[in-house]
Design a protein around this motif. Structure first.
Motif, short mmCIF file in Angstrom:
data_model
loop_
_atom_site.label_atom_id
_atom_site.label_comp_id
_atom_site.label_asym_id
_atom_site.label_seq_id
_atom_site.Cartn_x
_atom_site.Cartn_y
_atom_site.Cartn_z
N VAL A 82 0.84 -1.20 0.00
CA VAL A 82 0.00 0.00 0.00
C VAL A 82 0.88 1.25 0.00
O VAL A 82 0.58 2.22 -0.69
CB VAL A 82 -0.97 0.00 1.21
CG1 VAL A 82 -1.68 1.34 1.35
CG2 VAL A 82 -1.98 -1.13 1.06
N GLY A 83 1.98 1.20 0.73
CA GLY A 83 2.92 2.33 0.73
C GLY A 83 3.47 2.59 -0.66
O GLY A 83 3.62 3.75 -1.07
N ASP A 84 3.78 1.53 -1.38
CA ASP A 84 4.26 1.68 -2.75
C ASP A 84 3.19 2.33 -3.62
O ASP A 84 3.48 3.22 -4.42
CB ASP A 84 4.66 0.32 -3.35
CG ASP A 84 5.91 -0.27 -2.71
OD1 ASP A 84 6.64 0.47 -2.02
OD2 ASP A 84 6.15 -1.47 -2.90
N LEU A 85 1.95 1.88 -3.47
CA LEU A 85 0.85 2.47 -4.24
C LEU A 85 0.63 3.93 -3.86
O LEU A 85 0.31 4.76 -4.72
CB LEU A 85 -0.44 1.70 -4.01
CG LEU A 85 -0.62 0.41 -4.79
CD1 LEU A 85 -1.88 -0.32 -4.33
CD2 LEU A 85 -0.69 0.70 -6.27
N THR A 86 0.82 4.24 -2.60
CA THR A 86 0.63 5.61 -2.13
C THR A 86 1.58 6.56 -2.84
O THR A 86 1.22 7.71 -3.12
CB THR A 86 0.84 5.68 -0.60
OG1 THR A 86 -0.10 4.81 0.03
CG2 THR A 86 0.63 7.08 -0.07
N SER A 87 2.76 6.10 -3.16
CA SER A 87 3.69 6.97 -3.88
C SER A 87 3.51 6.87 -5.40
O SER A 87 3.79 7.81 -6.13
CB SER A 87 5.13 6.64 -3.50
OG SER A 87 5.47 5.33 -3.89
N THR A 88 2.99 5.75 -5.88
CA THR A 88 2.83 5.54 -7.32
C THR A 88 1.58 6.23 -7.88
O THR A 88 1.62 6.80 -8.97
CB THR A 88 2.76 4.03 -7.63
OG1 THR A 88 3.95 3.41 -7.15
CG2 THR A 88 2.62 3.77 -9.11
#
Length: 152
Positions: free
Chosen positions: A111-117
């Motif tokens: 989710v953290g990766d998606l938050t930046s992507t």
């Protein structure tokens, strides 16, 4: 059997019971510190980024790792002292909570990766949409110019 050895055996049995209770209490605290299923499923957000941030917050394992560590510490002490008659249930519970914490942390990282992507993707799509609109506008202007020349 002398009174001293009986007292020592009783003390050891009491200590073993206390260790088991400590392990069980720490495991219960670890379970309690994990997020609830509804906390992960139902979110209140106005947009995708808000939902992702809320989900990331909901996937926080809190103090579960610390409680699991305490459980493992007391379990290891009891096992090495051969204090537990049957500790298979404790070992299984420790493993189960450990795997669940890993799963929650993996999901939180994703989710953290998606938050930046997602914001980058939005920006790229907006830029693409603007370029597409400009290209269409120029194409329409060229078509209008060609139509005017044909009329003349």
């Amino acid at each position: 059997m002398s009174q001293t050895s009986l007292d020592d055996d009783e003390l050891f049995a009491d200590a073993a019971d206390e260790m088991r209770s400590d392990v069980e209490a720490s495991l219960e605290e670890a379970r309690g510190a994990l997020p609830e299923g509804d906390d992960v499923w139902e979110l209140d957000a106005d947009n995708t980024l808000g939902a992702l941030n809320a989900l990331k917050d909901a996937l926080d394992v809190g103090d579960a790792e610390d409680h699991l560590r305490d459980a493992k510490k007391w379990y290891t002490m009891g096992e090495r002292a051969d204090a537990f008659e049957d500790a298979d249930d404790l070992a299984e519970a420790i493993e189960e909570i450990e795997e669940l914490i890993e799963d929650v942390e993996d999901a939180r990282e994703q989710v953290g990766d998606l938050t930046s992507t997602v914001p980058q993707l939005r920006s790229t799509l907006e830029d693409f949409g603007e370029e597409e609109a400009e290209a269409e506008s120029e194409s329409d202007a060229d078509a209008d110019g060609d139509a005017e020349e044909a009329e003349a």
